[in-house]
Scaffold this motif. Structure first.
Motif, PDB file in Angstrom:
ATOM      1  N   SER A 266     -21.413 -22.657  65.125  1.00  0.00           N
ATOM      2  CA  SER A 266     -22.343 -23.596  64.483  1.00  0.00           C
ATOM      3  C   SER A 266     -22.005 -23.776  63.003  1.00  0.00           C
ATOM      4  O   SER A 266     -22.083 -24.893  62.466  1.00  0.00           O
ATOM      5  N   ILE A 267     -21.602 -22.706  62.323  1.00  0.00           N
ATOM      6  CA  ILE A 267     -21.210 -22.827  60.917  1.00  0.00           C
ATOM      7  C   ILE A 267     -19.928 -23.638  60.792  1.00  0.00           C
ATOM      8  O   ILE A 267     -19.806 -24.493  59.894  1.00  0.00           O
ATOM      9  N   ASN A 268     -18.984 -23.414  61.675  1.00  0.00           N
ATOM     10  CA  ASN A 268     -17.746 -24.212  61.642  1.00  0.00           C
ATOM     11  C   ASN A 268     -18.029 -25.685  61.928  1.00  0.00           C
ATOM     12  O   ASN A 268     -17.401 -26.574  61.340  1.00  0.00           O
ATOM     13  N   THR A 269     -18.971 -25.935  62.832  1.00  0.00           N
ATOM     14  CA  THR A 269     -19.366 -27.322  63.105  1.00  0.00           C
ATOM     15  C   THR A 269     -19.969 -27.966  61.857  1.00  0.00           C
ATOM     16  O   THR A 269     -19.648 -29.112  61.512  1.00  0.00           O
ATOM     17  N   ALA A 270     -20.821 -27.207  61.183  1.00  0.00           N
ATOM     18  CA  ALA A 270     -21.419 -27.718  59.946  1.00  0.00           C
ATOM     19  C   ALA A 270     -20.350 -27.960  58.876  1.00  0.00           C
ATOM     20  O   ALA A 270     -20.404 -28.958  58.148  1.00  0.00           O
ATOM     21  N   ALA A 271     -19.381 -27.065  58.783  1.00  0.00           N
ATOM     22  CA  ALA A 271     -18.293 -27.234  57.805  1.00  0.00           C
ATOM     23  C   ALA A 271     -17.478 -28.483  58.122  1.00  0.00           C
ATOM     24  O   ALA A 271     -17.133 -29.263  57.217  1.00  0.00           O
ATOM     25  N   TRP A 272     -17.183 -28.696  59.393  1.00  0.00           N
ATOM     26  CA  TRP A 272     -16.397 -29.866  59.790  1.00  0.00           C
ATOM     27  C   TRP A 272     -17.166 -31.163  59.514  1.00  0.00           C
ATOM     28  O   TRP A 272     -16.595 -32.142  59.026  1.00  0.00           O
ATOM     29  N   LYS A 273     -18.449 -31.159  59.811  1.00  0.00           N
ATOM     30  CA  LYS A 273     -19.263 -32.340  59.529  1.00  0.00           C
ATOM     31  C   LYS A 273     -19.376 -32.582  58.020  1.00  0.00           C
ATOM     32  O   LYS A 273     -19.432 -33.735  57.573  1.00  0.00           O
ATOM     33  N   GLY A 281     -14.735 -32.599  51.519  1.00  0.00           N
ATOM     34  CA  GLY A 281     -13.451 -31.925  51.454  1.00  0.00           C
ATOM     35  C   GLY A 281     -12.898 -31.942  50.039  1.00  0.00           C
ATOM     36  O   GLY A 281     -12.964 -32.968  49.352  1.00  0.00           O
ATOM     37  N   GLY A 282     -12.357 -30.812  49.582  1.00  0.00           N
ATOM     38  CA  GLY A 282     -11.805 -30.740  48.235  1.00  0.00           C
ATOM     39  C   GLY A 282     -12.857 -30.722  47.147  1.00  0.00           C
ATOM     40  O   GLY A 282     -12.606 -31.167  46.024  1.00  0.00           O
ATOM     41  N   ALA A 283     -14.033 -30.185  47.460  1.00  0.00           N
ATOM     42  CA  ALA A 283     -15.130 -30.185  46.487  1.00  0.00           C
ATOM     43  C   ALA A 283     -15.041 -29.029  45.496  1.00  0.00           C
ATOM     44  O   ALA A 283     -15.821 -28.973  44.543  1.00  0.00           O
ATOM     45  N   GLY A 284     -14.100 -28.104  45.726  1.00  0.00           N
ATOM     46  CA  GLY A 284     -13.954 -26.961  44.830  1.00  0.00           C
ATOM     47  C   GLY A 284     -14.494 -25.692  45.456  1.00  0.00           C
ATOM     48  O   GLY A 284     -15.383 -25.732  46.315  1.00  0.00           O
ATOM     49  N   LEU A 314     -10.503 -24.415  57.466  1.00  0.00           N
ATOM     50  CA  LEU A 314     -11.715 -25.132  57.066  1.00  0.00           C
ATOM     51  C   LEU A 314     -12.121 -24.755  55.637  1.00  0.00           C
ATOM     52  O   LEU A 314     -12.539 -25.608  54.847  1.00  0.00           O
ATOM     53  N   PHE A 315     -11.992 -23.468  55.301  1.00  0.00           N
ATOM     54  CA  PHE A 315     -12.326 -23.017  53.955  1.00  0.00           C
ATOM     55  C   PHE A 315     -11.445 -23.713  52.922  1.00  0.00           C
ATOM     56  O   PHE A 315     -11.941 -24.211  51.898  1.00  0.00           O
ATOM     57  N   TRP A 316     -10.153 -23.775  53.181  1.00  0.00           N
ATOM     58  CA  TRP A 316      -9.250 -24.413  52.217  1.00  0.00           C
ATOM     59  C   TRP A 316      -9.475 -25.925  52.154  1.00  0.00           C
ATOM     60  O   TRP A 316      -9.338 -26.535  51.093  1.00  0.00           O
ATOM     61  N   TRP A 317      -9.830 -26.520  53.281  1.00  0.00           N
ATOM     62  CA  TRP A 317     -10.100 -27.969  53.285  1.00  0.00           C
ATOM     63  C   TRP A 317     -11.349 -28.266  52.458  1.00  0.00           C
ATOM     64  O   TRP A 317     -11.381 -29.197  51.661  1.00  0.00           O
ATOM     65  N   MET A 318     -12.386 -27.454  52.646  1.00  0.00           N
ATOM     66  CA  MET A 318     -13.611 -27.667  51.883  1.00  0.00           C
ATOM     67  C   MET A 318     -13.399 -27.426  50.392  1.00  0.00           C
ATOM     68  O   MET A 318     -13.938 -28.135  49.548  1.00  0.00           O
ATOM     69  N   GLY A 319     -12.605 -26.413  50.060  1.00  0.00           N
ATOM     70  CA  GLY A 319     -12.408 -26.070  48.650  1.00  0.00           C
ATOM     71  C   GLY A 319     -11.352 -26.882  47.948  1.00  0.00           C
ATOM     72  O   GLY A 319     -11.564 -27.372  46.835  1.00  0.00           O
TER      73      GLY A 319
END
Length: 396
Positions: A266-273, A281-284, A314-319
């Motif tokens: 569920s957390i990975n789903t939230a991260a992907w969304k 994505g790339g928010a720091g 996913l962590f690197w994509w978000m950061g």
């Protein structure tokens, strides 16, 4: 003087291992002291960067910038930088100290790890019924490393791989100890550790540079019977498998996502969304927890139990964004290419183990995860030529 520096650094290495097991304070102090020793006795920078591991170890500090510029004044941005600094510390240690007497450092890793097993072993002996029931609720044996059984499971697998690579005439004793370690990993029933062990067995069975490859060939041939027997005979294994199946069923039916795997998915789903729908994505690095909280609460109506995705990409994509994901992937898998090119199967194998764990955990976002990634590499990476043997590295 050279011998004194070696003894001092080995002492700091032991302190770090003790800190890894039982003291966050020591785990922070020992690397700082290592840095001071390395700075005082640093060899030529040019000679150091001829070593592939040293150059490789500084790349994460550059990749860190992909998630830094968004909030350079935010203190949380630098939390991840402190974690990544372990890479160059371990690489420099490998070149300047470990490479000169790798076997002593390897045995220290194995002995400290072996002693650490006494805690969960005695706990299980004294609380067997209670522990078996706890596994049915998705819990695990208490361990050192602040109870982080996933990273501890990776540590045990690093022991398995390192122990299999050390040349010894006492191969019967070595094989008995390795089999005992395999049995312990099975009984502790940590699925990430199981998968890591299977990767090591499959890889080591065919690697000519692995000293214990005959043992691993036998384990590979008996892998399915061992798995069936473990399920039928070992209570922790049966309870873990049954719990995982129930957890999956609950998530599929959307009846309860609060179980172990349900939370992760569920957390990975939230991260992907958050990446695809919220364009986060790339928010720091500093924004990752807030973005996960926001999206998870929106989708599931409650705050998430964890503030990071259970997938390293996913962590690197978000950061850092998509470019950071691509660069991170190339950096992470470079030792596989290097290992095959330089006939060092152990380095390639350990890299694949860590990469596999990164698919279901943010292994390299955590202090323990980075440590169990880079220090086994430093212990297994055969540096050539030794820095101490170059004219530019006499002071190392």
């Amino acid at each position: 003087m050279n011998g004194g520096r070696q003894k001092l650094f080995f002492f700091l290495f032991l302190l770090m291992l003790v800190g890894l097991m039982a003291s966050r304070a020591l785990l922070s102090i020992a690397p700082v002291a290592m840095v001071l020793v390395l700075i005082v006795f640093i060899p030529s920078v040019k000679a150091l960067f001829r070593q592939p591991m040293v150059a490789w170890s500084f790349v994460p500090l550059l990749l860190f910038l992909t998630g830094w510029y968004q909030a350079p004044l935010h203190l949380e941005t630098y939390d991840y930088l402190l974690t990544l600094l372990m890479y160059p510390i371990a690489a420099l240690a490998g070149c300047c100290y470990i490479s000169k007497n790798a076997k002593i450092y390897q045995y220290a890793w194995l002995i400290v790890g072996g002693l650490s097993l006494l805690y969960p072993a005695f706990w299980y002996i004294n609380h067997a019924t209670e522990v078996n029931a706890a596994y049915g609720r998705g819990q695990s044996l208490p361990t050192f490393m602040s109870g982080d059984h996933i990273r501890y499971g990776l540590f045990l697998n690093s022991m398995l791989l390192i122990g299999a690579t050390i040349p010894t005439r006492r191969y019967i004793l070595r094989n008995v100890l390795l089999l005992l370690l395999v049995a312990i990993i099975v009984i502790m029933a940590v699925r990430t550790a199981w998968i890591s062990m299977i990767i090591i067995i499959m890889f080591a069975a065919f690697a000519k540079t692995i000293e214990a490859r005959r043992l691993f060939k036998g384990l590979l041939a008996a892998l399915i019977p061992i798995a069936i027997a473990a399920y039928l005979v070992v209570p922790t294994v049966k309870q873990k498998v049954n719990y995982a199946l129930y957890d999956h069923q609950q998530y599929q039916q959307q009846q309860d996502i609060s179980y172990s795997d349900g939370v992760r998915r569920s957390i990975n789903t939230a991260a992907w969304k958050s990446i695809t729908e919220d364009k986060a994505g790339g928010a720091g690095w500093a924004a990752v927890p807030a973005n996960i909280q926001q999206r998870y609460t929106k989708v599931y109506g409650a705050p998430p139990p964890f503030n990071w995705p259970f997938n390293q990409w996913l962590f690197w994509w978000m950061g850092g964004g998509l470019v950071a994901v691509i660069l991170f992937s190339c950096w992470l898998l470079y030792p596989v290419w290097w290992g095959f090119k330089n006939n060092n199967a152990a380095v390639a194998c350990w890299t694949l183990v860590i990469a596999a764990s990164c698919m279901v955990e943010s292994t390299l976002s955590l202090q323990y995860g980075v440590l169990v990634h880079v220090w086994p590499l430093a212990l297994l990476w055969k540096h050539k030529p030794s820095i101490s043997e170059t004219s530019e590295g006499k002071n190392c």
